[in-house]
Design an enzyme around this catalytic site. Structure first.
Site, PDB file in Angstrom:
ATOM      1  N   PRO A 235     -11.161  -8.385  -6.561  1.00  0.00           N
ATOM      2  CG  PRO A 235     -11.074 -10.612  -7.245  1.00  0.00           C
ATOM      3  CD  PRO A 235     -10.818  -9.224  -7.728  1.00  0.00           C
TER       4      PRO A 235
ATOM      5  CE  LYS B 237     -13.365  -4.068   2.024  1.00  0.00           C
ATOM      6  NZ  LYS B 237     -14.105  -4.305   3.266  1.00  0.00           N
TER       7      LYS B 237
ATOM      8  CE1 TYR C  17     -10.853  -9.591   4.144  1.00  0.00           C
ATOM      9  CE2 TYR C  17     -12.570 -10.126   5.720  1.00  0.00           C
ATOM     10  CZ  TYR C  17     -11.821 -10.465   4.618  1.00  0.00           C
ATOM     11  OH  TYR C  17     -12.031 -11.657   3.979  1.00  0.00           O
TER      12      TYR C  17
END
Length: 391
Positions: A293, A297, A385
């Site tokens: 986690p 994604k 990100y």
């Protein structure tokens, strides 16, 4: 019963695909072994990449997202008591993520499915896939005590890593790549304002911590724990003390403590199954891959998969073009492996490993310090990100 595409699983991958196909006029049926309440109630990630937000917008499912989602243009890293911010918008030309829980996404998908007349069969038991490598695939299942058979052109396995989709690919065809991490995340939900308006990823000598949120009044926090830990070992008071320690005095200065209403421990692993196609069966989401986690994604990868698969199916039915279906596995896996790399790297950067010696710990701190002082390094983190392009 007959349809063009049988979708196994009503999680994010399955329901996004169902909406994408319905928008194009492609007839699909979704089979789900659980109830809607169970699927919708699962507590999962809540950070949406900009590509996922774009898909929700294209499907006309972004009403509550726009009203309630929290747009983040930056994220924060903390180590050794210090904290610094990654300005994602400045580094990526306006990129951002949106905090909006998976439970809320599923509610939007299900509500719209009902309004739009999408066909979903809940509590479908004993699901079995037949002739997936042939010309006439079908899905057999039981529901309400009766046996049913669903003939179709294609099957989308969106039913998770332990589902029947992946299991239908012969062992001599399927390759599975896996990395199991020697720790888990203890997470809590609390009706309390978050410690920061953006996420904080903390690296501490005791282990990793993450300060997140679901809304301005609901916090989601995690601390790294050993695989032998039990929830009973972590009363709220102990959790708050450890979280504050790992975040550091500056980051934890605004921490509001109080009772939690949900607490769980999740192990971490990285898994990829190749190929993501076998005959007329296509895998998407957790059926094909799992990421730790760190970096959030999981659901975003599921959406990326079905965006590619939906595009390929539309080209097949509208234009008779099979190239997208033929290239789906390679195209999807190219993005999957990049996301796996980022999640693996970010996990290694922020977590304490059992065999970590003082040298390895110093290397972590040196890399964090390098990222803090390097625009190039921050750009790499920010690009990954906010989400790499879907395709």
């Amino acid at each position: 019963m007959r349809c063009q595409v049988a979708i196994i699983g009503a999680g994010p991958a399955g329901m996004f695909l169902a909406h994408l196909l319905a928008r194009a006029g492609i007839d699909a049926v979704v089979l789900e072994r659980r109830t809607r309440d169970y699927v919708e109630g699962r507590v999962r990630a809540g950070v949406l990449e900009q590509g996922t937000v774009a898909v929700l917008e294209a499907l006309g499912l972004d009403g509550r997202l726009k009203a309630e989602g929290l747009v983040h243009t930056g994220t924060n890293l903390a180590y050794d008591g210090e904290i610094f911010r990654i300005d994602m918008a400045a580094l990526t030309g306006g990129g951002a993520v949106t905090v909006y829980g998976q439970q809320e996404v599923m509610r939007d998908l299900f509500d719209a499915a009902e309004a739009r007349g999408l066909r979903i069969v809940f509590e479908a038991e004993d699901v079995a896939l037949r002739d997936v490598a042939g010309e006439r695939p079908c899905v057999e299942y039981r529901c309400g005590g009766a046996a049913h058979s669903l003939s179709c052109d294609f099957i989308a396995g969106c039913d998770g890593f332990h589902g029947v989709g992946r299991a239908a690919i012969p062992p001599d065809v399927l390759r599975v790549f896996e990395r199991v991490y020697p720790f888990g995340w203890l997470g809590i939900l609390a009706e309390l304002p978050p410690v920061n308006h953006e996420l904080i990823y903390a690296n501490h000598r005791n282990g990793f911590a993450l300060a997140s949120m679901r809304s301005p009044t609901r916090s989601r926090y995690y601390v790294q724990v050993g695989l032998d830990e039990r929830i009973e070992d972590w009363p709220d008071a102990r959790f708050w003390d450890e979280l504050a320690l790992r975040l550091g005095p500056e980051a934890a200065s605004g921490l509001v403590r109080g009772p939690s209403f949900e607490k769980s421990i999740a192990p971490l692993r990285s898994v990829v199954a190749e190929p993501m196609r076998h005959g007329r069966l296509f895998l998407a989401g957790d059926a094909a891959h799992i990421v730790p986690p760190t970096g959030a994604k999981g659901m975003n990868l599921a959406v990326s998969d079905v965006a590619m698969l939906g595009e390929a199916l539309v080209a097949h039915y509208r234009e008779g073009d099979a190239s997208g279906l033929d290239g789906y596995s390679a195209r999807a896996l190219a993005r999957v492996w990049k996301a796996e790399r980022f999640s693996w790297w970010f996990t290694g950067l922020t977590h304490r490993f059992p065999d970590m010696d003082p040298f390895a710990r110093r290397m972590q701190v040196a890399e964090l310090a390098y990222i803090r002082g390097s625009v190039a390094a921050q750009t790499v983190l920010a690009e990954n990100y906010v989400g790499l392009p879907m395709g």
